[in-house]
Design a protein around this motif. Structure first.
Motif, mmCIF file in Angstrom:
data_model
loop_
_atom_site.group_PDB
_atom_site.id
_atom_site.type_symbol
_atom_site.label_atom_id
_atom_site.label_comp_id
_atom_site.label_asym_id
_atom_site.label_seq_id
_atom_site.Cartn_x
_atom_site.Cartn_y
_atom_site.Cartn_z
ATOM 1 N N GLU A 872 -5.990 0.200 -7.418
ATOM 2 C CA GLU A 872 -5.870 -0.421 -6.087
ATOM 3 C C GLU A 872 -5.158 0.510 -5.116
ATOM 4 N N LEU A 873 -4.201 1.283 -5.592
ATOM 5 C CA LEU A 873 -3.560 2.274 -4.728
ATOM 6 C C LEU A 873 -4.565 3.326 -4.299
ATOM 7 N N ALA A 874 -5.428 3.758 -5.227
ATOM 8 C CA ALA A 874 -6.441 4.756 -4.884
ATOM 9 C C ALA A 874 -7.391 4.229 -3.831
ATOM 10 N N GLU A 875 -7.586 2.905 -3.821
ATOM 11 C CA GLU A 875 -8.487 2.283 -2.843
ATOM 12 C C GLU A 875 -7.733 1.756 -1.632
ATOM 13 N N LEU A 876 -6.420 2.057 -1.566
ATOM 14 C CA LEU A 876 -5.555 1.647 -0.454
ATOM 15 C C LEU A 876 -5.423 0.132 -0.326
ATOM 16 N N GLN A 877 -5.596 -0.586 -1.448
ATOM 17 C CA GLN A 877 -5.326 -2.035 -1.444
ATOM 18 C C GLN A 877 -3.846 -2.244 -1.795
ATOM 19 N N ILE A 878 -3.004 -1.924 -0.838
ATOM 20 C CA ILE A 878 -1.568 -1.829 -1.101
ATOM 21 C C ILE A 878 -0.979 -3.184 -1.494
ATOM 22 N N GLU A 879 -1.303 -4.212 -0.776
ATOM 23 C CA GLU A 879 -0.697 -5.520 -1.053
ATOM 24 C C GLU A 879 -1.119 -6.057 -2.416
ATOM 25 N N GLN A 880 -2.397 -5.910 -2.749
ATOM 26 C CA GLN A 880 -2.866 -6.370 -4.055
ATOM 27 C C GLN A 880 -2.217 -5.567 -5.166
ATOM 28 N N ALA A 881 -2.052 -4.246 -4.926
ATOM 29 C CA ALA A 881 -1.398 -3.399 -5.916
ATOM 30 C C ALA A 881 0.045 -3.846 -6.136
ATOM 31 N N ARG A 910 5.515 5.176 -5.031
ATOM 32 C CA ARG A 910 4.313 5.768 -4.424
ATOM 33 C C ARG A 910 3.608 4.772 -3.507
ATOM 34 N N LEU A 911 3.618 3.501 -3.909
ATOM 35 C CA LEU A 911 3.020 2.467 -3.049
ATOM 36 C C LEU A 911 3.760 2.366 -1.721
ATOM 37 N N THR A 912 5.072 2.376 -1.789
ATOM 38 C CA THR A 912 5.886 2.278 -0.565
ATOM 39 C C THR A 912 5.626 3.475 0.340
ATOM 40 N N LYS A 913 5.583 4.653 -0.278
ATOM 41 C CA LYS A 913 5.339 5.866 0.508
ATOM 42 C C LYS A 913 3.954 5.846 1.139
ATOM 43 N N LYS A 914 2.974 5.395 0.378
ATOM 44 C CA LYS A 914 1.602 5.355 0.887
ATOM 45 C C LYS A 914 1.474 4.344 2.018
ATOM 46 N N GLN A 915 2.137 3.209 1.864
ATOM 47 C CA GLN A 915 2.070 2.169 2.896
ATOM 48 C C GLN A 915 2.695 2.659 4.201
ATOM 49 N N ALA A 916 3.787 3.424 4.083
ATOM 50 C CA ALA A 916 4.464 3.913 5.281
ATOM 51 C C ALA A 916 3.631 4.959 6.018
ATOM 52 N N SER A 917 2.826 5.724 5.265
ATOM 53 C CA SER A 917 2.053 6.808 5.881
ATOM 54 C C SER A 917 0.652 6.387 6.287
ATOM 55 N N SER A 918 0.201 5.214 5.897
ATOM 56 C CA SER A 918 -1.171 4.781 6.196
ATOM 57 C C SER A 918 -1.223 4.120 7.559
ATOM 58 N N PRO A 919 -2.192 4.517 8.428
ATOM 59 C CA PRO A 919 -2.342 3.858 9.734
ATOM 60 C C PRO A 919 -2.874 2.444 9.555
ATOM 61 N N ARG A 920 -2.469 1.585 10.486
ATOM 62 C CA ARG A 920 -2.933 0.195 10.416
ATOM 63 C C ARG A 920 -4.414 0.127 10.731
ATOM 64 N N ARG A 921 -5.144 -0.613 9.970
ATOM 65 C CA ARG A 921 -6.574 -0.805 10.213
ATOM 66 C C ARG A 921 -6.767 -1.940 11.195
ATOM 67 N N PRO A 922 -7.850 -1.890 11.969
ATOM 68 C CA PRO A 922 -8.156 -3.017 12.860
ATOM 69 C C PRO A 922 -8.486 -4.264 12.057
ATOM 70 N N ALA A 923 -8.691 -5.320 12.726
ATOM 71 C CA ALA A 923 -9.006 -6.590 12.072
ATOM 72 C C ALA A 923 -10.247 -6.439 11.198
ATOM 73 N N GLN A 924 -10.337 -7.294 10.205
ATOM 74 C CA GLN A 924 -11.439 -7.235 9.240
ATOM 75 C C GLN A 924 -12.772 -7.357 9.961
ATOM 76 N N PRO A 925 -13.692 -6.376 9.709
ATOM 77 C CA PRO A 925 -15.004 -6.436 10.377
ATOM 78 C C PRO A 925 -15.807 -7.628 9.878
ATOM 79 N N SER A 926 -16.727 -8.061 10.729
ATOM 80 C CA SER A 926 -17.550 -9.219 10.388
ATOM 81 C C SER A 926 -18.895 -8.732 9.866
#
Length: 988
Positions: A872-881, A910-926
């Motif tokens: 999940e970290l590799a897929e940037l699913q930080i919260e689920q990870a 590593r999760l904390t570090k990745k979360q801090a460096s990852s840009p916020r994504r826009p709202a979930q696409p439809s």
């Protein structure tokens, strides 16, 4: 007031937790201003003084001052001698104690009350800043003035911040009326709390011995049995017996470890002889004569027998008995028909005062009287005739031994057989009979005293050969094979097992079919066929699987399936039960699951029909560890069922074991259920205390080794490896418990991989494969391939690592092994994730997760959650990870799995570090419903053509959907489509 800097303890402490807890409560109350009075009572040497001194140590740790006063015969006539001894060493200013140091006996109550007032005033002064503890020892020897002052002080103790401790001997109540009266007054007027100090029970003595001596398990049990018989839990007697044994070299240290070199012939240490002899000396010469006669009769003395042999009146015996009670030498039994010596050592001291000829004469007179009784008491007659060395003892000893055998009392029967071997009866026993007795003794004592039995069985084997008794030779060889097995001497055990099989082959068909008992050994008949079953089990134990199949299958092939309620008489033999057990062990190793299950059921049913509860329990334990966990780990209810059956059967008492061995039944279940703390403590206890063979040493060391490794105690793991395999990777197969060695080899490879020692790791991997090939074992092959995969992965040979992991999965699937399938799937997922091949990694991990759920083993669940969080970290699913990782951390923390917990903490960082460096994504696409269907199929690895056929679309339409999906997700490839979809939770 100064504190006593040291409080000497007369001998070693065995904790008195309840008594110390009561003292701590009293100390807390004294801190609040309320005093207490504790009365510590007990027999000579039971531990009153040690307990009281231990209480003073507790007070000293709390910075509470204390006084210690002792009574003695020297102070018995000194006025206020008890109080003088207390204050003499207090360190308080002389001016404050001048009135006490100049105390004089007075005939007036006024003077006594003056002393009381001065004492109370002084106590209030010294307790201004905190409480005080006063210990007055042996008040039964105190002078009258001291007791009077104590009585008066006790009445006001509740209003003083003082804890007053008094010790006295229980026997003093009967011979010192003034002490008995004082104790009654203290209980009524001062509400004194009575603390009867009891002898220690067996478990307490066992714990103490384990802490004091690092003895081998069998030697520790011998020592414990000896101390229980002769010390009976008395602390002073225990200490003196052990001190005597150490001084005489019967307990000595060799290379840092204690060894037991025999038991003392003189059962009573000198100090105890003096103490007990002093009590005996208080009797008149005639009374001492009667006490000696009573000791010859035994520890328990029927009054009628005592009267008849002693030729005295019953009134005289009553007088002696009452004085013996008052002096704590004799106890009157219920209904008043007999007395017994209060303690075995007291009986021994009185007995030792008699010369051997006089003692034998009295034994003869007692035996003659008993022989005239109807019905004659067989056990007593056998014992007294034997002590008199009367040849008539032989038939009586045989009769009593046969009765013990019928009751299953193997160790008692062995003792009686040993008495028959006395030189006084040599003319009545031929060479063959002596051989039979020696071999029988070894069979009956094999679990309890294997080392000493090895010497005896060699003597029995020599006599059997001299008398040309081939059936006895076969029994001696079988017994010696089992003794070598118990002592972990595999090469010698197999040599004797093969010799037994050669003897079996040399028998005629009629002799092979003869089911008559050669030896009387409870609970088995011990026919020749039973010995064949035993040696086949040893063959299986050491990994000779192909020989077991070729030798056993023809013997059991045409036998009918048996039910609990209907087992033919022809199958009711230990031989058939053990043949099926050997088959079960063999089929488990060869991965023939259905056949192993059938063999286990047949073996258990025969054991049950024979009433062999211990064998039935061990059978259930073996089925759990060697069949259910490797091949049927997802049948959780079966694990619980087998553990419960093993626990019930192993807990049942019998003539060979002490009964506590049943606790081993829970070990494998606790490990699988995640009760690691309990499993660790239990395994540690079993390895340090109990007979390794009785508990299944291979099971215990295997599980304990795994626990130490998974909890990060690598030094302890290495010590287990060296214990099981002192020759290292050069150890040869066929000389060790096969399953135990395989478990130790796997742990060693993991240890060496962890320490980055590739050359040594490869040597052990090759040895592991060599053992598997030698035995033809299926069990262990999947684990071996995964160990190779890990080895290659650590050394950057990823293609070879992937191939080995695939091979491991294939092996674990051909003969289904859920835990090995789970480990292989998880390892493949890790390799694919590290190569950023995420879609197939997901497929492997989903399979692993399903297996982890089915097997319901917390540690396996935690490892799978950690790998899922990595993906999940590799897929940037930080919260689920984070969610998965939190659950894994909780499990690892509860298990004490420190290496896995460290991995969790590293991943969390590593999760904390990745979360801090990852840009916020826009709202979930439809995405449309159809676009969602396409995304899910892409995530499963489907091609455009496959998707088109599945959704009844043209390939062009599928391609257009993928273009629109890529635009909405801002993805540049199919892999990014899947990755970003997971990040948005579209594939959850």
């Amino acid at each position: 007031m100064q504190l006593h800097n040291s409080i000497p303890l007369p001998y070693t402490i065995i904790a008195r937790t309840q008594e110390l807890a009561l003292f701590r409560d009293c100390l807390k109350e004294a801190t609040l201003g309320a005093g207490s009075l504790l009365l510590l009572s007990g027999e000579l040497g039971v531990g009153k003084t040690v307990l009281a001194r231990l209480m003073l140590q507790e007070a000293r740790r709390e910075q509470v001052p204390n006084l210690l006063g002792r009574s003695s015969e020297l102070l018995a006539n000194v006025p206020y001698g008890l109080w003088r001894s207390a204050f003499a060493g207090s360190g308080s200013p002389t001016s404050q104690l001048s009135f006490l140091l100049s105390l004089q006996e007075s005939d007036t109550a006024t003077t006594l009350f003056t002393h009381l007032q001065q004492l109370e005033a002084w106590l209030r002064e010294v307790t201004t800043n905190g409480p005080l503890v006063i210990l007055l020892e042996d008040i039964h020897e105190a002078d009258v003035a001291s007791l009077d002052l104590l009585h008066l002080l006790a009445q006001s103790i509740a209003s003083l911040p003082v804890v007053l401790l008094l010790t006295y001997r229980t026997e003093a109540i009967t011979r010192l009326p003034q002490v008995a009266r004082l104790l009654a007054l203290l209980a009524r007027e001062a509400r004194a709390k009575r603390v009867p100090v009891q002898p220690f029970v067996r478990d307490e003595v066992a714990s103490w011995l384990r802490a004091r001596y690092d003895l081998p398990s069998s030697e520790l049990r011998i020592l414990l049995n000896y101390l229980q018989e002769y010390a009976a839990g008395n602390a002073l007697f225990l200490e003196e017996l052990l001190h005597m044994m150490e001084k005489r070299g019967q307990l000595q240290q060799e290379e840092g470890r204690w060894k037991l070199r025999g038991l003392p012939e003189a059962k009573v240490p000198p100090l105890l002889q003096q103490l007990i002899a002093e009590r005996v000396s208080r009797f008149s010469p005639q009374e001492q004569h009667l006490l000696q006669l009573a000791a010859v009769i035994g520890q328990m003395v029927p009054l009628e027998l005592w009267q008849e042999v002693g030729e005295v009146s019953m009134e005289t015996l009553w007088q002696v008995s009452e004085q013996g009670q008052a002096r704590y030498l004799l106890d009157l039994l219920p209904e008043g028909r007999a007395v017994q010596f209060h303690h075995p050592l007291m009986w021994q001291v009185v007995l030792d005062t008699l010369s051997p000829p006089r003692r034998r004469n009295w034994h003869q007179r007692i035996a003659e009287y008993l022989l005239a009784q109807s019905p004659p008491p067989e056990e007593a007659i056998a014992a007294h005739l034997h002590e008199a060395r009367d040849p008539r003892a032989v038939p009586w000893l045989r009769k009593v031994a046969e009765h013990a055998i019928k009751l299953g009392a193997a160790l008692t029967a062995a003792d009686l057989y040993e008495q028959l071997l006395h030189e006084a009866y040599a003319s009545q026993l031929g060479t063959r009979e002596r051989a039979r007795l020696l071999i029988s003794i070894c069979w009956m004592r094999r679990w309890a005293y294997p080392e000493s039995c090895l010497k005896l069985v060699n003597e029995g084997l020599k006599l059997a050969r001299e008398s040309e008794a081939k059936e006895l030779v076969m029994h001696a060889l079988a017994c010696r094979a089992l003794l070598h097995y118990i002592l972990n001497e595999g090469s010698a055990s197999m040599a004797d097992a093969r010799a037994v099989f050669a003897c079996w082959q040399a028998l005629s068909p009629e002799e092979q079919a003869d089911n008559a008992a050669v030896l009387s050994i409870p609970p088995a008949r011990c026919a020749a066929f039973d010995l064949l079953g035993l040696v086949m089990y040893l063959f299986a134990h050491y990994g000779y699987y192909q020989e077991v199949i070729s030798l056993v299958e023809p013997l059991v092939r045409d036998l009918p399936a048996v039910e609990y309620c209907d087992i033919p008489e022809s199958l009711r033999s230990l031989g058939f039960a053990m043949l099926f057990a050997a088959q079960a062990l063999t089929y488990s190793a060869l991965g023939r699951v259905e056949e192993a299950t059938y063999a286990y059921s047949q073996s258990s049913r025969i054991y049950k029909a024979l009433g062999f509860s211990i064998n039935e329990g061990q059978n259930a334990q073996h089925e759990l560890v060697w069949l259910t966990l490797p091949y049927l780990a997802d049948r959780v209810e079966r694990r619980v069922e087998l553990a419960a059956l093993a626990r019930r059967r192993l807990h049942q008492p019998n003539g060979f074991f002490a009964g506590e061995h049943g606790i081993s039944a829970d070990l494998a279940l606790w490990y699988s259920e995640g009760r690691w703390k309990e499993a660790y403590q239990l395994a540690e206890f079993l390895l340090s205390y109990t007979s390794a063979a009785v508990f299944g040493k291979g099971i215990v060391t295997g599980i304990f080794g795994l626990l130490t490794f998974l909890q990060g105690d690598y030094q302890r793991t290495w010590s287990l490896v060296h214990m099981v395999l002192p020759q290292g990777h050069a150890s040869k197969p066929g000389q060790h418990h096969f399953f135990e060695v395989q478990a130790m080899q796997r742990l060693t490879i993991q240890l060496l991989n962890r320490e980055n020692q590739p050359e040594r790791a490869r040597l052990w991997l090759e040895a592991y494969d060599r053992w598997l090939g030698w035995a033809g074992s299926v069990a262990g092959r999947a684990e071996g391939q995964l160990l190779w995969a890990n080895y290659y992965q650590l050394h950057q040979e990823r293609d070879r690592a992937y191939d080995c992991a695939q091979k491991s999965l294939q092996l674990a699937s051909e003969v289904r092994q859920p835990l090995n399938q789970l480990a292989a799937q998880r390892f493949l997922a890790m390799l694919l994730r590290e190569e950023q091949n995420l879609s197939p990694a997901h497929q492997h991990l989903e399979q692993a997760w399903g297996l982890a759920q089915a097997c319901a083993m917390p540690y396996e669940r935690a490892l799978t959650l950690i790998e899922r969080a990595e993906l999940e970290l590799a897929e940037l699913q930080i919260e689920q990870a984070k969610t998965d990782l939190q659950e894994a951390e909780v499990i690892c923390s509860e298990l004490g799995a420190l290496p896995a917990l460290a991995r969790c903490q590293d991943l969390a960082a590593r999760l904390t570090k990745k979360q801090a460096s990852s840009p916020r994504r826009p709202a979930q696409p439809s995405l449309t419903v159809r676009e969602m269907e396409v995304v899910r199929l892409v995530a499963e690895g489907w091609s455009n053509q496959q998707i088109a056929r599945q959704l009844y679309l043209s390939p062009g339409t599928v391609k257009r959907h993928l273009y629109n999906i890529s635009q909405k997700l801002e993805a540049r490839s199919r892999t990014q489509v899947v990755t970003i979809s997971r990040q948005y939770g579209l594939l959850t």
